[in-house]
Design a protein around this motif. Structure first.
Motif, PDB file in Angstrom:
ATOM      1  N   ALA A  76       5.480   7.142  -6.535  1.00  0.00           N
ATOM      2  CA  ALA A  76       4.709   6.149  -7.266  1.00  0.00           C
ATOM      3  C   ALA A  76       3.243   6.177  -6.867  1.00  0.00           C
ATOM      4  O   ALA A  76       2.369   5.880  -7.689  1.00  0.00           O
ATOM      5  N   ASN A  77       2.941   6.520  -5.601  1.00  0.00           N
ATOM      6  CA  ASN A  77       1.565   6.462  -5.118  1.00  0.00           C
ATOM      7  C   ASN A  77       1.011   7.798  -4.627  1.00  0.00           C
ATOM      8  O   ASN A  77      -0.198   7.910  -4.432  1.00  0.00           O
ATOM      9  N   TRP A  78       1.861   8.784  -4.401  1.00  0.00           N
ATOM     10  CA  TRP A  78       1.382  10.010  -3.779  1.00  0.00           C
ATOM     11  C   TRP A  78       2.338  11.139  -4.129  1.00  0.00           C
ATOM     12  O   TRP A  78       3.282  10.968  -4.909  1.00  0.00           O
ATOM     13  N   PHE A  79       2.098  12.314  -3.519  1.00  0.00           N
ATOM     14  CA  PHE A  79       2.922  13.493  -3.771  1.00  0.00           C
ATOM     15  C   PHE A  79       3.622  13.929  -2.485  1.00  0.00           C
ATOM     16  O   PHE A  79       3.136  13.685  -1.387  1.00  0.00           O
ATOM     17  N   HIS A 105       0.776   7.512   4.779  1.00  0.00           N
ATOM     18  CA  HIS A 105      -0.622   7.271   4.453  1.00  0.00           C
ATOM     19  C   HIS A 105      -0.841   5.790   4.179  1.00  0.00           C
ATOM     20  O   HIS A 105       0.114   5.001   4.117  1.00  0.00           O
ATOM     21  N   GLU A 106      -2.086   5.409   4.033  1.00  0.00           N
ATOM     22  CA  GLU A 106      -2.429   4.011   3.814  1.00  0.00           C
ATOM     23  C   GLU A 106      -1.990   3.557   2.420  1.00  0.00           C
ATOM     24  O   GLU A 106      -1.993   4.336   1.460  1.00  0.00           O
ATOM     25  N   ASP A 107      -1.643   2.292   2.323  1.00  0.00           N
ATOM     26  CA  ASP A 107      -1.298   1.697   1.043  1.00  0.00           C
ATOM     27  C   ASP A 107      -2.582   1.561   0.218  1.00  0.00           C
ATOM     28  O   ASP A 107      -3.522   0.871   0.628  1.00  0.00           O
ATOM     29  N   PRO A 108      -2.679   2.227  -0.944  1.00  0.00           N
ATOM     30  CA  PRO A 108      -3.919   2.140  -1.728  1.00  0.00           C
ATOM     31  C   PRO A 108      -4.237   0.729  -2.207  1.00  0.00           C
ATOM     32  O   PRO A 108      -5.393   0.384  -2.427  1.00  0.00           O
ATOM     33  N   ALA A 109      -3.202  -0.127  -2.354  1.00  0.00           N
ATOM     34  CA  ALA A 109      -3.441  -1.491  -2.811  1.00  0.00           C
ATOM     35  C   ALA A 109      -3.991  -2.371  -1.691  1.00  0.00           C
ATOM     36  O   ALA A 109      -4.854  -3.220  -1.926  1.00  0.00           O
ATOM     37  N   MET A 110      -3.489  -2.186  -0.454  1.00  0.00           N
ATOM     38  CA  MET A 110      -3.932  -2.991   0.693  1.00  0.00           C
ATOM     39  C   MET A 110      -4.100  -2.079   1.904  1.00  0.00           C
ATOM     40  O   MET A 110      -3.285  -2.087   2.829  1.00  0.00           O
ATOM     41  N   PRO A 111      -5.132  -1.255   1.917  1.00  0.00           N
ATOM     42  CA  PRO A 111      -5.273  -0.262   2.999  1.00  0.00           C
ATOM     43  C   PRO A 111      -5.486  -0.872   4.374  1.00  0.00           C
ATOM     44  O   PRO A 111      -5.155  -0.231   5.384  1.00  0.00           O
ATOM     45  N   ASP A 112      -6.014  -2.063   4.447  1.00  0.00           N
ATOM     46  CA  ASP A 112      -6.274  -2.685   5.756  1.00  0.00           C
ATOM     47  C   ASP A 112      -5.069  -3.443   6.283  1.00  0.00           C
ATOM     48  O   ASP A 112      -5.088  -3.903   7.437  1.00  0.00           O
ATOM     49  N   VAL A 113      -4.041  -3.564   5.454  1.00  0.00           N
ATOM     50  CA  VAL A 113      -2.880  -4.372   5.844  1.00  0.00           C
ATOM     51  C   VAL A 113      -1.634  -3.510   6.042  1.00  0.00           C
ATOM     52  O   VAL A 113      -0.941  -3.619   7.048  1.00  0.00           O
ATOM     53  N   TYR A 114      -1.373  -2.635   5.068  1.00  0.00           N
ATOM     54  CA  TYR A 114      -0.128  -1.867   5.087  1.00  0.00           C
ATOM     55  C   TYR A 114      -0.398  -0.362   5.095  1.00  0.00           C
ATOM     56  O   TYR A 114      -1.432   0.101   4.612  1.00  0.00           O
ATOM     57  N   SER A 115       0.555   0.363   5.631  1.00  0.00           N
ATOM     58  CA  SER A 115       0.625   1.817   5.476  1.00  0.00           C
ATOM     59  C   SER A 115       1.994   2.155   4.913  1.00  0.00           C
ATOM     60  O   SER A 115       2.957   1.388   5.067  1.00  0.00           O
ATOM     61  N   GLY A 161       3.541  -3.467   9.754  1.00  0.00           N
ATOM     62  CA  GLY A 161       2.679  -3.158   8.622  1.00  0.00           C
ATOM     63  C   GLY A 161       3.011  -1.856   7.919  1.00  0.00           C
ATOM     64  O   GLY A 161       2.230  -1.365   7.105  1.00  0.00           O
ATOM     65  N   VAL A 162       4.192  -1.266   8.219  1.00  0.00           N
ATOM     66  CA  VAL A 162       4.611  -0.005   7.594  1.00  0.00           C
ATOM     67  C   VAL A 162       5.691  -0.311   6.569  1.00  0.00           C
ATOM     68  O   VAL A 162       6.776  -0.803   6.921  1.00  0.00           O
ATOM     69  N   ARG A 163       5.399  -0.011   5.306  1.00  0.00           N
ATOM     70  CA  ARG A 163       6.366  -0.246   4.252  1.00  0.00           C
ATOM     71  C   ARG A 163       7.380   0.901   4.211  1.00  0.00           C
ATOM     72  O   ARG A 163       7.011   2.077   4.188  1.00  0.00           O
TER      73      ARG A 163
END
Length: 286
Positions: A76-79, A105-115, A161-163
């Motif tokens: 959904a967000n990366w390859f 990698h970092e969550d593009p929606a909340m890069p400072d909160v989640y990876s 903070g890791v999904r």
């Protein structure tokens, strides 16, 4: 005395002329023979690589690298990034096996909160390539394995903070455009459709398809299905059917199991390559 010397001199000159003429004739015959051989080899090479018998797909082993679908997964967000091996038979059907990883990698929606958590994936499949006499080949593929991924909305561990990663297995059908000729390189672009089912929403995983993006919320009465990957709507999770794409590059070996014509062409090519340094050295000496 002088007359005899003169006669001997004339005889010597006459014999020298005959010897020289024979040498010239022998050299001309050697040149003619060499030219005939060169022309025969050229015609044989032209036939060996002619459009009538050329098949750039026959018996080719390919080592591949790529990203996205087939290598081995798109999300959904990366390859995903991976590698694989593929063998194309003389009937232009192929079988391939790929494996790779999904990088964290970092969550593009909340890069400072989640990876976003990483993981592994794999794929096995079959393909059919068309247009064997053209370097651009249209193909179709069917495969099974890790075909899509997403991440849970809630972190894996409290405070981390890791999904957590959710990988989905299922079937995929792809169209491919491939560049493959008598050169060593292999290029491929893919566009496909996967099917993974709808998990618990359809009564559970079935037919080898897994979609674990739903869960039962037992805190509600009656229990209700909720999505693990989004909070927007209860009816949205990882789509049971979706579009994916990917690209790949690779190293293609020479045709395995060549016929006699191709074997002789390769022998001539190797012979010319060995003779080239000696010819260059002879030219420098002259």
């Amino acid at each position: 005395m002088v007359k005899r010397i003169f006669q001997l001199l004339v005889l010597f000159l006459f014999c020298s002329e005959l010897v020289w003429a024979q040498r010239v004739r022998a050299a001309q015959e050697d040149d003619l023979t060499a030219r005939r051989q060169w022309e025969e080899e050229r015609r044989a090479d032209e036939y060996a690589t002619s459009l009538r018998r050329r098949d750039w797909l026959k018996d080719r082993l390919i080592l591949e690298l790529g990203m996205g679908t087939k290598f081995p997964v798109m999300g959904a967000n990366w390859f995903g990034f991976g590698a694989g091996v593929e063998y194309i038979t003389r009937w232009h059907f192929s079988a391939f096996l790929t494996g790779g990883f999904i990088p964290q990698h970092e969550d593009p929606a909340m890069p400072d909160v989640y990876s976003l958590d990483g993981g592994m994936g794999w794929r096995i499949g079959f393909a059919y390539y068309m247009f064997p006499k053209n370097p651009i080949h249209l193909g179709v593929q069917v495969s099974y394995g890790t075909v899509y991924y997403d991440h849970k909305i809630e972190p894996k561990d409290i405070g981390s903070g890791v999904r957590e990663l959710i990988t989905c297995r299922g079937y995929e059908f792809d169209l491919s455009i491939t560049y493959l000729s008598d050169q060593w390189y292999f290029l491929q672009a893919l566009l496909g459709v996967y099917t993974i089912g709808n998990g618990f929403k359809d009564g559970g995983n079935s037919w080898g398809r897994t979609n674990n993006s739903w869960k039962w919320d037992k805190d509600k009465m009656p229990p209700k299905l909720v999505s693990l990957v989004t909070e927007s709507k209860a009816g949205e999770a990882i789509p049971p059917v979706g579009v994916v794409f990917g690209i790949g590059i690779g190293f293609a070996f020479e045709e395995f199991f060549p016929d006699d014509t191709e074997i002789r062409r390769r022998e001539r090519e190797e012979s010319r390559a060995k003779q080239a340094p000696f010819r260059a050295a002879s030219t420098r000496k002259k």
